[in-house]
Design an enzyme around this catalytic site. Structure first.
Site: not given
Lengths: 261, 212
Positions: B80, B186, B188
């Site tokens: 990001c 993202h 994660e």
């Protein structure tokens, strides 16, 4: 645009057996609180079923400890790899920071937004508008108008939910989480009129909730209400509802939603 | 050992937990010196570009990162804002110089008004990945990945772009240049698809490392 989102809501309160523990509960019209289990293990089930995001809210009317909430979120973030919104008792930028550093992606404020609207602007400035979610709980009055309620539905305000949503956007809110108190836990469908009025009035994403009992209710929220996301608590928690089946029913009704792959 | 750069911004815990969940050795590096012990580096980030590059400078990370990434060629993953900071410059809230690892400008998403698309774009989008990239191995075609952003990396060299998605216009979703890999989405926060990409990063040997 991004795909429409399906968001299980996990409501928490302090366990009546162990005051150190917060447990998962479901409610009806913000009352009839029933303790149903452990939030972390339920969150894992939702992750395996491909939920798009999760919302955790502490709805305890007495214990508003943000510390305790942060502890649960830290545990959640060890095993949950999807966006998480957290709220309940948040009143300051320090509360925002605490929850964000424990793994929350967005913070939901409700009562504090009404009593201290400047918090929306300050938090938005510090942490970005994308993480400032304003929860708006509303109820129909005897005269047919709708009013915003705070303090877990106990205190009536003079605010109109649609006008309040517009104001929140102006203050810097990044997302609106609408909940119909009348429909909460009733499984009779969402309040589509208010949802539609809010989605037409603001340009930030809107999550609508309160009343989902059928896959069709979700579809109505997206298609008629034009909501970006629909959230539900008891629909997923209270019975053996197959998440993937619900999702494909919603997809088949013409909604651009993620199918689990 | 994977070193996560901690410059005081962003949600490090989720990135840390995801690597730990995958069984990797991972540490959070508050001190630039710790990066010497890492054989892979992750730059996460949520917030504004100006603060991000400002803190990388004030916490003395810039020289160390240049050395570890550009000279030693350690595999690096930017996420990001950690991707955007690798660009030459950004136009977020003014004009600011970035690390300059990727020849690109960071500019605002600009879908046509008629399309009624919201900025920031928040949510799951289908991403088009260039085939044959080892970092995308094991993913379904057009995987759904989670994004939250108002700005994106506009690359001057199209060869750096390895994934895109459409948001009124084409948006860079990932870049790859030698040992530098970065994603606007993202991983994660993207469930199985995201974990797969992180797993691929753990195992990745860039071509430039193989040669040298």
């Amino acid at each position: 645009m991004s795909k429409r989102r399906l968001i299980p809501k996990l409501q928490l309160k302090t366990s009546s057996f162990d005051p150190q523990r917060m447990v998962l509960v479901i409610t009806r019209q913000f009352d009839d609180v029933i303790e149903i289990g452990d939030a972390v293990s339920q969150a894992k089930i939702y992750q395996d079923q491909g939920a798009d995001e999760l919302i955790f809210v502490n709805i305890d009317r007495v214990d508003k400890s943000v510390q305790k909430l942060a502890k649960i979120i830290a545990k959640v973030s060890e095993e949950i790899f999807m966006p998480v919104t957290v709220g309940g008792g948040v009143t300051s930028e320090a509360d925002f920071r605490l929850l964000l550093s424990n793994g929350a992606d967005k913070i939901s404020i409700n009562t504090a937004a009404v009593s201290d609207p400047g918090l929306m602007a300050r938090a938005s400035d510090k942490f970005g508008a994308q993480c400032v979610v304003v929860g708006i709980d509303y109820k129909k009055e005897i005269d047919g108008t709708f009013r915003v309620y705070i303090n877990n539905g106990r205190t009536r305000t003079d605010l109109d939910p649609v006008a309040w949503a517009v104001k929140c956007e102006g203050y810097g809110a990044g997302e609106i989480l609408l909940t119909s108190i009348d429909n909460d836990g009733m499984k009779n469908g969402l309040n589509i009129d208010i949802t539609r009025a809010v989605t037409s009035a603001v340009s930030i994403p809107v999550i609508t909730s309160g009343g989902c009992g059928l896959a069709n209710h979700f579809s109505e929220g997206y298609l008629k209400g034009q909501a970006d996301a629909v959230s539900a608590g008891s629909f997923f928690a209270h019975r053996d509802q197959n998440f993937m089946q619900t999702r494909s029913q919603i997809k088949n009704s013409g909604v651009n939603i993620r199918v689990y792959n | 050992m994977i070193g996560i750069v901690d410059y005081g911004m962003g949600n490090l815990l989720s990135v840390f937990s995801a690597f730990e969940y995958l069984g990797a050795d991972v540490m959070i590096c508050k001190d630039p010196k710790q990066l010497a012990e890492a054989d892979r580096i992750v730059i996460p980030g949520v917030g504004a570009f100006k603060d991000c590059i400002g803190r990388l400078h004030s916490e003395n990370f810039v020289d160390t990162l240049n050395n570890e990434v550009l000279i030693k060629k350690k595999p690096v993953l930017g996420i990001c804002l950690g991707m955007q900071v690798m660009a030459g410059r950004s136009f977020e809230g003014g004009e600011f110089k970035g690390l300059g690892w990727i020849d690109a400008d960071v500019v605002k998403l600009h879908p046509a008004e008629a399309e009624q698309l919201k900025v920031p774009n928040i949510g799951w989008n289908e991403i088009d990945c260039v085939p044959g990239i080892p970092l995308f191995a094991g993913l379904p075609p057009r995987p759904d990945l989670y994004l939250v952003h108002s700005y994106y990396m506009k690359c001057n060299d199209p060869r750096d772009i390895v994934a895109t998605y459409t948001y009124g216009h084409q948006v860079t979703a990932a870049v790859l240049k030698q040992n530098i890999f970065a994603t606007q989405f993202h991983p994660e926060k993207s469930q199985d698809n995201g974990l797969q990409i992180l797993q691929n990063f753990i195992k990745w040997t860039p071509e430039c490392q193989k040669e040298g």
